[in-house]
Design a protein around this motif. Sequence first.
Motif: not given
Lengths: 112, 118
Positions: A74-84
């Motif tokens: 679970s990744l809370p509050r993702v941002s653009l930099s979490d694209t991977a």
Amino acid sequence: LAKTTQPISMDSYEGQEVNITCSHNNIATNDYITWYQQFPSQGPRFIIQGYKTKVTNEVASLFIPADRKSSTLSLPRVSLSDTAVYYCLVGDHGGATNKLIFGTGTLLAVQP
Amino acid sequence: EAGVAQSPRYKIIEKRQSVAFWCNPISGHATLYWYQQILGQGPKLLIQFQNNGVVDDSQLPKDRFSAERLKGVDSTLKIQPAKLEDSAVYLCASSLGRDRGLLGYEQYFGPGTRLTVT
């Protein structure tokens, strides 16, 4: 071998919570569950690891049910930099039972 | 703290030639791993060392691949002779080691060596 199965890809928007599930039906007693993140042209980076129940650190949570046949990152509050690409790794680091096998990974695309 | 170092970063060879990759793990890490990652796939473990000893090399194609870990520190992976299907990124990782409990299982990866076999 502890074969893992993950969705090939997922889409999300900034600020949302993302849950990525991994199936590992033949997990063995000695096996740990680890999640890694990989950006293009880089080696994977450790996110979180667990054996059972719930583990939380500063970037993610890992939920493991009692039968341990699956796990959810679970990744809370993702941002653009979490694209991977996110990989679930199940195995016995001692080499006695299940070998360390990465799955095919889940490509997470975060949009604005 | 310095990370895992690998060299070279890129290598292009012709089939049937030989090639060697070098890895310097994080200081104090007892366990060293070599992975092969083909484009679009997850890393595949080739060999795992615990200090000088081999923990697992069941997926290493031993007729053409070899690896050694000198004095429990640096490691080299060699391919001889190379085939077209060996084109991949070769990743080296290290960890504290299984004797360190849960902390020992976190792997730190190097940037990898991209091998192209023509």
